[in-house]
Design a protein around this motif. Structure first.
Motif, mmCIF file in Angstrom:
data_model
loop_
_atom_site.group_PDB
_atom_site.id
_atom_site.type_symbol
_atom_site.label_atom_id
_atom_site.label_comp_id
_atom_site.label_asym_id
_atom_site.label_seq_id
_atom_site.Cartn_x
_atom_site.Cartn_y
_atom_site.Cartn_z
ATOM 1 N N ARG A 42 0.839 -1.208 0.000
ATOM 2 C CA ARG A 42 0.000 0.000 0.000
ATOM 3 C C ARG A 42 0.871 1.255 0.000
ATOM 4 N NH1 ARG A 42 -3.573 -3.125 3.117
ATOM 5 N NH2 ARG A 42 -2.623 -2.515 5.089
ATOM 6 N N ARG A 43 2.052 1.161 0.569
ATOM 7 C CA ARG A 43 2.936 2.326 0.686
ATOM 8 C C ARG A 43 3.916 2.439 -0.481
ATOM 9 N NH1 ARG A 43 3.535 5.745 5.219
ATOM 10 N NH2 ARG A 43 2.262 4.375 6.480
ATOM 11 N N TRP A 44 4.452 1.289 -0.942
ATOM 12 C CA TRP A 44 5.454 1.287 -2.012
ATOM 13 C C TRP A 44 5.248 0.082 -2.915
ATOM 14 C CZ3 TRP A 44 7.327 0.868 3.192
ATOM 15 C CH2 TRP A 44 7.717 2.070 3.763
ATOM 16 N N PRO A 45 5.286 0.256 -4.248
ATOM 17 C CA PRO A 45 5.159 -0.896 -5.158
ATOM 18 C C PRO A 45 6.477 -1.660 -5.336
ATOM 19 C CG PRO A 45 5.265 1.137 -6.421
ATOM 20 C CD PRO A 45 5.227 1.538 -4.957
ATOM 21 N N GLU A 46 7.608 -1.033 -5.098
ATOM 22 C CA GLU A 46 8.909 -1.625 -5.434
ATOM 23 C C GLU A 46 9.232 -2.934 -4.703
ATOM 24 O OE1 GLU A 46 9.274 2.896 -5.851
ATOM 25 O OE2 GLU A 46 8.574 1.529 -4.288
ATOM 26 N N PRO A 47 8.971 -3.059 -3.396
ATOM 27 C CA PRO A 47 9.339 -4.322 -2.735
ATOM 28 C C PRO A 47 8.624 -5.545 -3.296
ATOM 29 C CG PRO A 47 9.087 -2.597 -1.105
ATOM 30 C CD PRO A 47 8.575 -2.048 -2.419
ATOM 31 N N GLU A 48 7.336 -5.412 -3.599
ATOM 32 C CA GLU A 48 6.602 -6.540 -4.173
ATOM 33 C C GLU A 48 7.131 -6.882 -5.555
ATOM 34 O OE1 GLU A 48 2.121 -8.001 -5.541
ATOM 35 O OE2 GLU A 48 2.346 -6.058 -4.550
ATOM 36 N N ALA A 49 7.327 -5.871 -6.404
ATOM 37 C CA ALA A 49 7.827 -6.114 -7.760
ATOM 38 C C ALA A 49 9.207 -6.769 -7.709
ATOM 39 C CB ALA A 49 7.883 -4.803 -8.545
ATOM 40 N N ALA A 50 10.064 -6.287 -6.829
ATOM 41 C CA ALA A 50 11.409 -6.859 -6.707
ATOM 42 C C ALA A 50 11.349 -8.294 -6.200
ATOM 43 C CB ALA A 50 12.257 -5.996 -5.783
ATOM 44 N N ARG A 52 8.822 -10.476 -6.460
ATOM 45 C CA ARG A 52 8.266 -11.366 -7.479
ATOM 46 C C ARG A 52 9.304 -11.648 -8.588
ATOM 47 N NH1 ARG A 52 3.016 -12.547 -6.697
ATOM 48 N NH2 ARG A 52 1.728 -11.138 -5.465
ATOM 49 N N ARG A 53 10.073 -10.630 -8.970
ATOM 50 C CA ARG A 53 11.126 -10.809 -9.978
ATOM 51 C C ARG A 53 12.229 -11.728 -9.431
ATOM 52 N NH1 ARG A 53 11.433 -5.975 -11.042
ATOM 53 N NH2 ARG A 53 12.990 -5.367 -9.503
ATOM 54 N N TRP A 54 12.611 -11.517 -8.168
ATOM 55 C CA TRP A 54 13.635 -12.330 -7.502
ATOM 56 C C TRP A 54 13.207 -13.798 -7.504
ATOM 57 C CZ3 TRP A 54 14.282 -12.415 -1.527
ATOM 58 C CH2 TRP A 54 15.531 -12.923 -1.161
ATOM 59 N N ARG A 60 18.652 -18.158 -11.326
ATOM 60 C CA ARG A 60 19.857 -17.376 -11.611
ATOM 61 C C ARG A 60 20.261 -16.459 -10.457
ATOM 62 N NH1 ARG A 60 16.621 -16.886 -16.029
ATOM 63 N NH2 ARG A 60 16.197 -14.695 -15.680
ATOM 64 N N ASN A 61 19.691 -16.665 -9.257
ATOM 65 C CA ASN A 61 20.049 -15.786 -8.150
ATOM 66 C C ASN A 61 20.060 -16.579 -6.843
ATOM 67 O OD1 ASN A 61 17.377 -15.773 -7.013
ATOM 68 N ND2 ASN A 61 16.755 -14.258 -8.530
#
Length: 160
Positions: A42-50, A52-54, A60-61
């Motif tokens: 709700r506060r920031w979209p970046e942690p979820e997107a990162a 899910r990508r991770w 490879r990570n």
């Protein structure tokens, strides 16, 4: 004495000055849809997107139990996605998804990052919500990995 400061409030709005890392526990299935993660999203979209990508690129990570991912969401605020939960609870589940050894390993990575950034750490009672853990087992891990290294830790008990 744990060296942990307990406050009532919202861990997504950390108190104090300087660089802050908001830490929370994620599952190893790549799921992000219940619990504290919703407050983060709700506060920031970046942690979820990162996250899910991770998870999607995990071949490879380093995505695995005990891993941690650090996502900067503001000039002085980071979010630590820590993989400390095996799967999720279902109606047929026996036992709890929390994995204390994975939380312990991720806290070690968190401590290294907090020292690198000169940051304080802020969190809900990690591993004790949907993951089903006991604070009496998590708190000593935080004390050993973080406060014993001089890292300031604040734990937030949310009141709706």
């Amino acid at each position: 004495m744990s060296g942990i400061t307990y406050v009532r409030g919202d861990a997504t709005a950390p108190q104090g000055k300087g660089v802050k890392i908001i830490a929370h526990v994620c599952n190893d299935l790549g799921g992000w849809g219940k619990g504290f993660v919703l407050a983060i999203s709700r506060r920031w979209p970046e942690p979820e997107a990162a996250f899910r990508r991770w998870h999607r690129e995990r071949a490879r990570n380093d995505f695995a139990l005990g891993a941690a991912q650090f996502v900067q969401v503001g000039p002085y605020v980071w979010v630590a996605n820590m993989v400390g939960q095996r799967g999720i609870r279902t109606g047929r589940s026996t036992g709890v998804p929390v994995r204390y050894e994975a939380i312990d390993a991720a806290l070690g990575l968190l401590a290294d990052k907090a020292e690198e950034l000169g940051a304080s750490v802020h969190m809900p009672r990690i591993g004790c919500g949907l993951a089903g853990g006991k604070w009496s087992k998590v708190e000593p891990l935080i004390t050993e990995r973080l406060t014993a290294r001089g890292i300031s830790v604040t734990v937030y008990d949310f009141e709706a």
